[in-house]
Design a protein around this motif. Structure first.
Motif, PDB file in Angstrom:
ATOM      1  N   TYR A  97      -2.968  69.161  23.472  1.00  0.00           N
ATOM      2  CA  TYR A  97      -1.977  70.140  23.022  1.00  0.00           C
ATOM      3  C   TYR A  97      -2.511  71.578  23.030  1.00  0.00           C
ATOM      4  N   GLY A  98      -3.283  71.948  24.035  1.00  0.00           N
ATOM      5  CA  GLY A  98      -3.706  73.337  24.113  1.00  0.00           C
ATOM      6  C   GLY A  98      -4.953  73.514  24.942  1.00  0.00           C
ATOM      7  N   GLU A 149       8.126  78.541  22.990  1.00  0.00           N
ATOM      8  CA  GLU A 149       7.152  78.797  21.932  1.00  0.00           C
ATOM      9  C   GLU A 149       7.566  80.040  21.184  1.00  0.00           C
ATOM     10  N   LYS A 164       2.924  79.686  14.844  1.00  0.00           N
ATOM     11  CA  LYS A 164       3.681  79.484  16.072  1.00  0.00           C
ATOM     12  C   LYS A 164       4.362  78.133  16.037  1.00  0.00           C
ATOM     13  N   ILE A 208       5.709  71.175  17.634  1.00  0.00           N
ATOM     14  CA  ILE A 208       4.398  71.430  17.034  1.00  0.00           C
ATOM     15  C   ILE A 208       4.390  72.792  16.349  1.00  0.00           C
ATOM     16  N   THR A 230       1.791  75.542  14.694  1.00  0.00           N
ATOM     17  CA  THR A 230       0.371  75.892  14.671  1.00  0.00           C
ATOM     18  C   THR A 230       0.174  77.105  13.773  1.00  0.00           C
ATOM     19  N   TYR A 231      -0.808  77.026  12.949  1.00  0.00           N
ATOM     20  CA  TYR A 231      -1.142  78.151  12.075  1.00  0.00           C
ATOM     21  C   TYR A 231      -2.591  78.508  12.353  1.00  0.00           C
ATOM     22  N   ASP A 232      -2.815  79.742  12.759  1.00  0.00           N
ATOM     23  CA  ASP A 232      -4.160  80.145  13.155  1.00  0.00           C
ATOM     24  C   ASP A 232      -4.513  81.424  12.409  1.00  0.00           C
ATOM     25  N   ASN A 258      -7.523  76.780  11.965  1.00  0.00           N
ATOM     26  CA  ASN A 258      -6.425  76.477  12.878  1.00  0.00           C
ATOM     27  C   ASN A 258      -5.836  75.142  12.440  1.00  0.00           C
ATOM     28  N   LEU A 298      -2.567  72.410  12.838  1.00  0.00           N
ATOM     29  CA  LEU A 298      -1.524  72.000  13.775  1.00  0.00           C
ATOM     30  C   LEU A 298      -0.822  70.765  13.206  1.00  0.00           C
ATOM     31  N   ARG A 305      -3.682  68.282  12.826  1.00  0.00           N
ATOM     32  CA  ARG A 305      -5.083  68.559  13.116  1.00  0.00           C
ATOM     33  C   ARG A 305      -5.485  69.807  12.346  1.00  0.00           C
ATOM     34  N   SER A 336      -8.429  65.176  12.527  1.00  0.00           N
ATOM     35  CA  SER A 336      -7.068  64.926  12.993  1.00  0.00           C
ATOM     36  C   SER A 336      -6.582  63.587  12.487  1.00  0.00           C
TER      37      SER A 336
END
Lengths: 383, 1030
Positions: B110-111, B487, B495, B542, B544-546, B556, B558, B610, B624
């Motif tokens: 996933y990235g 996205e 995100k 998904i 995502t927080y970064d 990070n 997810l 994760r 994860s």
């Protein structure tokens, strides 16, 4: 637009999206239950006699029309192996198929041994299911009796094959260990049973056939479905069993009972290929058609005169030919091969494919019953 | 005033000139770490074709078109650098190594991530390593390129896949193949539909930390294929590749005896048989009888009527007798195999949108008669930043493939690969007259010889060389794959991405047997067609927080959900008896043989999360968790939960090592976790099932599987310990990893007594362990202005061990599974050689006390556990040499250890019993009273049974293969830009050029379990090509 509002707006969109996805996912959870399209769960089958009959049909079809290899096309390969291990056939040994049986090195052919064992025992387990579950199902008593009777007889046929193949004759030593016996449906926890004695196996065969005889008393088999078991077949199986057991009176009695509705073949019938269920003297056999033709593959070995036969390896033993005098209609079926490097090959042109490359398989015929009766009289010194 | 004006204008002019002069930029390019100058670095003004390169001292000077421009610095083997420069400035550019860089961005679950910043074990293969490979399926190009991955191409038929195992064999009855992911989501299409020119990278996820996010299906590793994407703010590159080549067998087939040798040897076999059947015969009588018999046995006299008995009673050829023909069936069954590939792609983009568009054509003929593969492919990859907060993307690819796939891996006599091992060369391909001349038909054409006279072992009434061209076995596939995403950037740290992907495949197969010649002649031919449609889709969401905290902490997080659905439906039917030749479709045949159809459904639903944390990229942690529901299992047991933990420590960032002059990188990594496997083979693994088996028009059902309400996921517990290092400013880098994979609750077909009516029941029993070490080292031993040498080598050793079984031993005919052994241990009778006294074969038997003795009786011999089919060491070595504009690269793949049971060979090793069947050269070493010490028994027409499975035919599987060798020449940049090209490269390339192995005739790439099955051998392809970019 102030930044906060944008964030708020977008958060709202995202929340909506999340909600939709969550709903979707919970909706999808039931999607985790799928159903097969080529098989049926057991739970749907045993409620009605009508459904149970499909198990009987399927078992028959499995038994006869399942390829293990091209040399083992179902139950007929057991019959062909018996032929080859007997004295009348001389196999062309560099052809694919039945060399190991002919040379008595069958132990090397694990596939074949596995196929025979699997065919016969899978039939037994299916008939065990039918026999033990039919009483509780809904349906007419008549239908249930017919299905149960046929299942008993089919189970007896499997055990009769097994006990004949895997131990010496009953009269040699009834107490010898033969094969394992199962009379209940197998489950996940069923372990392999130990071998039963020859006597125990015959006891089961006789009791199954006796039970079948009672249940099938009123069953009238349509003439075109000679692959279904009626009391003529049951009598024939009893005749075979009693003959093996040395019970001559009973063997003769049942043999004559079995054949009474089946006149011998006419002279003309001998040249038609021996491939039709409708042959007057066939008591029991298996039908074939283009969409169900696995058993017909045996004819690629048996058929020595059709150009489409692929192996044509079942040559007649020249000594076998000597048994027929020249007036015998069957003497005309022999033909010396005569091709280079094939000296000594004697074709016996009895078996022929039909035009559509299928051929019915015979399991029991009136002549065999006559021979059983004759042998029984002879052994009983009644001739 | 005038003067003033003039002066002003002069000044203005001067200033203009001056300004133009001032657009000049100078500078120097040096290597990162060493600060040594880099000569020959390409410098381009971005968006134009103008450029220059550095001189011997690394200095350059370039004139910009305007005040401020972007300069792009590129040098082979170094990472590209773009710098915005203002006119007049002096630059000092430091270029870092590309291949040795832990800054390389790799594709992970996933990235993407920087290679140095992951805690898991990932190997990545890049497009440069795949470019110009002459393969039709990407999996075949992977061998030897990465550690921990075992790639075996068991079939050379164009369009087939290789078998891939990552870090050993992790499952016994369930699938041990990795999960394939294309552009982010699991791929259920045909791997052959992917054009390898479209592929940017292939990422191999090997441990729990890297693959657990694909947890449900990642137990046997994950292979992520990423296709090319457009470039931001760049002019459009148009790339065209064309190559054309020819394929041959990579290894020669088993060597066969000549006609003379055959006749004399067969004479001896017959004579020996004559003597044993007629003990009263004198040697001369037996010899005389044999001289006569061999001709009637073989059915042909290739020496002509002049020599009615070409082999005399003494066993020698009669003086003057020479064969009138020698027809090589191997040649007759092969074809000229031309391979053509052409690709065209467009690659570019603006600030907001980027695109990659490509089209490809491949025509890869096989070496075996009637085999080949054609592919037309197209792809569009688009990404657009629709709003400041919203990015959308669509990758769509379509491929149409046509595979001509005659039988090429079967014991069937119609096998095009095996056919020449059945019929010796003294049987003519075309009918001959007694004097050796060809017979012709009314039109003067040669007539194929179907050999009705041939003995059974030489397949009478058959000529595959004639019928293959008339028959058809075509597989026509239409593949469409799409990957779309949206996205949204909610906050700069948060995100949300939603992805929908779909793979569609329609497979239409057409098998036709002609009504004119061969098997179909008697039945007027037959045809069967089937059409299947596979549609699968994945939808995931998904968040995502970064977040970077200013004190060096970075998080990070997810979280996501995913649903996967798979649907397959098929119809098929067959008919026979054609009204006329030249008609191929079922409508033209009169007899309906069968018609059927079925469908399959499979659903997976997963929730996953994760968390990653790092402190100044020095200490990294990851965790994860994923839970999946599979429709294969019962409602109560279908959910499986998988997890991973990973940590990594960049020691070289510690003060203690930071200033170390020789050690540039040192990272320790570890991970542990559980991944799952539900791929048991069946899609309905809980209810007791009866399979539909109709009987003569009536419905029928028969038992097929026992109920298994408790069956659940197989679990793979995976420990990884890794060390990354870089020495001498990363001029030498490497990775050493130790792995310990333990599979438990194996989805196992537990054997049952077949007399219960079931031979197996599915159960979670048994455990398996794969432990091993893998090493990858990259180095640049030479790096000068004009010459550069890169070497990369990798090696993997693993031990596969069964740690638990439901019963002591599970035997098949030639293999055994037992605790302590591997999944592919051979279990064979031991060959004891040939009895020197009588020339009969011998095997060893063992009595109750363990004493060994020899026996002539095969069945009395004892079966023993032999070596495993699995190799001890596999890997690859690649070397790249650059000299000025020339590039030479060589890739070796190797596999050391392991065994192969060569059943293909035994049909050429009969002792005279298969009359008319080919003989291998080795048979000439047969036993005679004069040649007593041999391992080939005496000749006789009786079957001595010596070719039955034993250690006699168990061969070492060790081999090395020069998988690829490429020589390239690039046009100098200055010349290329003069012609308006940015790159022009001419190449000569070859696949499978040399093979080093021990057992002549057998292609050493067989199956992973070490058995042969008359398979299509690997092809050696030599091609010339051109790569053009403008």
């Amino acid at each position: 637009m102030p930044l906060l509002n944008i964030i708020k707006m977008k958060t709202k969109q995202i929340t909506t999206l999340l909600w939709i996805s969550a709903l979707f996912f919970f909706g999808c959870k039931k999607e985790l239950t799928t159903t097969p399209t080529t098989s049926v769960p057991e739970s749907l089958i045993y409620g009605t006699a009508e459904n149970i009959e499909t198990v009987l049909n399927g078992t028959w079809s499995y038994m006869n029309d399942t390829y293990f290899t091209y040399a083992n096309p179902g139950y007929s390969s057991i019959l062909r192996t018996s032929d080859v291990m007997g004295g009348d056939i001389a196999i062309i040994t560099n052809k694919y198929g039945y060399r190991d049986a002919y040379e008595y090195t069958l132990a090397n052919n694990q596939t074949r041994l596995g196929a025979f064992w699997t065919i016969l025992y899978r039939v037994i387990n299916n008939t065990n299911n039918i026999i033990s579950k039919i009483d509780a199902s809904t349906g007419t008593a008549e239908k249930k009796a017919q299905i149960k009777g046929q299942a008993y007889a089919l189970r007896a046929n499997s055990y009769l094959n097994l006990v004949t193949y895997y131990q010496f004759n009953y009269q040699v030593n009834p107490q010898a260990k033969a094969v394992p016996v199962y009379i209940e449906p197998s489950s996940a926890t069923t372990d392999g049973n130990p071998k039963s004695t020859v006597e125990q196996v015959y006891q089961l065969i006789i009791s199954d056939l006796t039970e079948a005889e009672k249940l099938l008393l009123s069953y009238q088999r349509p003439a075109t479905t000679k692959y279904k078991i009626n009391n003529d077949v049951v009598n024939g199986l009893l005749a075979r069993a009693y003959l093996n057991m040395g019970k001559w009176d009973l063997a003769a009695q049942h043999a004559l009972e079995a054949k009474k509705n089946y006149p011998y073949m006419t002279e003309a019938d001998y040249s038609t290929g021996f491939n039709e269920l409708k042959n007057g003297e066939w008591i029991w056999g298996h039908g074939q058609r283009p969409d169900q033709s696995t058993a017909s593959y045996s004819f690629h070995y048996l058929d020595t005169s059709s150009p489409s036969a692929y192996y044509y390896s079942f040559m007649a033993d020249p000594n076998f030919q000597k048994l027929f005098d020249s007036h015998d209609i069957r003497a005309k079926l022999f033909l010396w091969d005569g091709l280079p490097s094939r000296e000594g090959y004697l074709r016996y042109q009895k078996f022929k494919f039909r035009a559509d490359q299928t051929a019915d398989i015979v399991f029991m015929r009136a002549s065999e019953m006559t021979l059983i009766a004759a042998e029984s009289y002879a052994r009983n010194v009644e001739l | 005033m005038k003067t003033k004006l003039f002066f002003l204008s002069f000044l203005f002019f001067f200033q203009l000139v001056n300004a133009q002069q001032n657009y000049k930029v100078t500078g120097r390019v040096v290597e990162k770490g060493t600060n040594l100058p880099l000569p020959g670095v390409n410098i381009l003004i971005k968006g134009s074709k103008a450029g220059t390169s550095t001189d011997q001292s690394g200095n350059f000077s370039i004139t910009l078109n305007k005040e401020e421009e972007v300069l792009s610095f590129s040098f082979l083997g170094f990472s590209r650098q773009e710098v915005t420069v203002k006119a007049g400035s002096t630059l000092n550019i430091i270029l870092g190594d590309l291949s040795n860089s832990l800054d390389e961005v790799v594709v992970v679950a996933y990235g993407t991530a920087k290679k140095g910043d992951i805690t898991g074990s990932v190997s990545q293969i890049n497009s440069e390593q795949l470019q110009n490979r002459q393969v039709s399926n990407i999996t075949k190009a992977l061998q030897g390129l990465a550690p921990g991955i075992q790639v075996v191409s068991s079939s050379g038929q164009p369009g087939t896949s290789a078998n891939v195992r990552i870090r050993g064999v992790g499952s016994i009855n369930a699938s041990a193949a990795p999960l394939y992911v294309v552009d982010g989501n699991p791929f259920s299409g045909d791997l052959s539909s992917l054009n390898s020119s479209d592929i940017q990278s292939v990422s191999i996820l090997k441990d729990a930390a890297s693959s657990a996010l694909y947890g449900s299906r990642g137990a046997n590793g994950v292979i992520i294929i990423t296709t090319k994407s457009g470039k931001r703010n760049d002019q459009t590159d148009i790339t065209a590749n064309f190559s054309n080549g020819i394929s041959k067998r990579a290894v020669k087939d088993y060597e066969q005896v000549t006609t003379d040798e055959y006749f004399q040897s067969y004479w001896l076999a017959v004579k020996n048989k004559q003597k044993s059947s007629n003990p009263n015969y004198s040697d001369a009588q037996a010899g005389q009888a044999a001289s006569e018999q061999i001709l009637t046995d073989l059915g042909i006299n290739p020496y002509g009527a002049k020599y009615p008995f070409p082999v005399g009673p003494d066993g020698k050829l009669v003086a003057g007798a020479t064969p009138l023909w020698d027809d090589n069936w191997g040649d007759a069954m092969e074809q000229t195999a031309i391979r053509t590939q052409a690709d065209l792609s467009f690659n570019g983009g603006s600030e907001k949108s980027q695109y990659f568009i490509s089209g490809g054509y491949l025509n890869d003929k096989g070496i075996a008669l009637g085999s080949g593969y054609k592919r037309y492919s197209a792809r569009v990859n688009l990404t657009t930043k629709a709003k400041a907060w919203l990015t959308a993307g669509l990758n769509i690819s379509a491929a149409n493939t046509l595979q001509d796939y005659p039988i090429s891996e079967d014991s069937n006599t119609g096998n095009v690969v095996n056919y020449s091992r059945l019929i010796p060369s003294f049987y003519p391909v075309y009918e001959r007259n007694g004097d050796g001349t060809y017979k012709t038909d009314a039109n003067g054409n040669r007539v194929f010889d179907f050999g009705a006279y041939r003995p059974s072992s030489a397949i009478p009434k058959s000529n595959l060389a004639a019928t293959v061209g008339l028959d058809k076995s075509e597989i026509l596939k239409d593949n469409v794959s799409a990957r779309t995403f949206l996205e949204a950037t909610i906050l700069s740290e948060l995100k949300f991405k939603t992805t929908y992907s779909a793979d569609f495949a329609n497979v239409n197969s057409h098998n036709y047997i002609n009504p004119l010649l061969g098997d179909g002649a008697e039945t007027k031919g037959s045809v069967s067609k089937s059409n299947s449609r596979t549609y699968s889709w994945t939808w995931n969401n998904i968040l995502t927080y970064d977040k970077n905290f200013n004190n060096g902490h970075h998080f990070n997080l997810l979280g996501g959900q995913e649903i996967y659905k798979y649907n397959y439906r098929v119809i098929s039917g067959g008919r026979e008896r054609f009204v006329l030749p030249g008609l191929y479709e079922p409508d033209a045949a009169s007899q309906l043989n069968d018609f059927g159809g079925s469908a399959l459904d499979y659903t997976l639903i997963g929730f996953f999360g994760r968390a990653e944390y790092d402190y100044r990229k020095k200490y990294l942690l990851s965790a994860s968790l994923r839970t999946d529901g599979s429709s294969r299992f019962a409602p109560a047991t279908r959910w499986g939960t998988f997890w991973s933990l990973g940590a990594s420590w960049k020691l070289s960032e510690e003060n203690l090592l930071k200033d170390n002059s020789w050690l540039s990188t040192l990272t320790l990594r570890t991970s542990y976790g559980a991944q799952g496997n539900d791929n048991i083979g069946t899609y309905y693994a809980y209810e007791g099932l009866y399979i539909i088996q109709n009987n003569l028009g009536e419905n029928g059902l028969v038992t097929s599987r026992l109920p298994t309400p408790e069956l659940k996921w197989e679990t793979n517990l995976n420990l990884n310990l890794g060390l990354d290092f870089g020495i001498l400013n990363d001029r030498i880098t490497g990775t050493v990893e130790y792995f310990d994979r333990r599979s438990r609750d194996l989805l196992f077909s537990r054997p049952k007594a077949p007399s219960t009516g079931f031979s197996v029941i599915d159960a979670n029993v048994g455990a398996l362990k794969n432990t091993g070490v893998e090493v990858q080292i990259n180095a640049t031993p030479v790096r000068s202005a004009n010459f550069r040498w890169n070497i990369s080598l990798n090696a993997t050793h693993y031990k596969n061990e069964i740690t638990s079984l439901p019963q002591a031993e599970i035997k098949t005919t030639t293999k055994i599974m037992r605790k302590g052994g591997s999944v592919y241990d051979f279990y064979l009778r031991e060959w004891a050689g040939v009895d020197p006294e009588n020339g009969n074969p011998l095997w060893y038997k063992q009595d109750a006390n363990g004493n060994k003795a020899t026996t002539h009786i095969y069945l009395d011999a004892t079966q023993h556990v032999q070596d495993s089919a699995l190799p001890d060491l596999t890997g690859g070595i690649s070397n790249t040499f650059n000299y000025k504009e020339f590039e030479l690269s060589a890739l070796f793949g190797y596999s050391i250890g392991g065994r192969i049971l060569d059943n293909d060979y035994i049909s050429l090793m009969h002792n005279g019993s298969s009359t008319g069947r080919t003989w291998s050269k080795e048979i000439l070493n047969h036993w005679t009273p004069e040649n007593k010490l041999t391992d080939v028994p005496r000749l006789t027409t009786d079957n001595l049974g010596w070719t039955q499975a034993s250690t006699r035919f168990l061969y070492s599987a060790t081999y090395a293969r020069l998988k690829n060798l490429t020589l390239g020449y690039s046009l100098p940049k200055t010349l290329a830009s003069k012609w308006g090209l940015s790159n022009l490269k001419v190449i000569l390339t070859g696949e499978n050029i040399f093979t080093f192995y021990g057992h002549d005739g057998m292609d050493p790439e067989q199956t992973i379990d070490g058995t042969t099955y008359y398979r299509y051998p690997a092809m050696r392809t030599l091609s010339a090509g051109v790569n053009l970019t403008f």
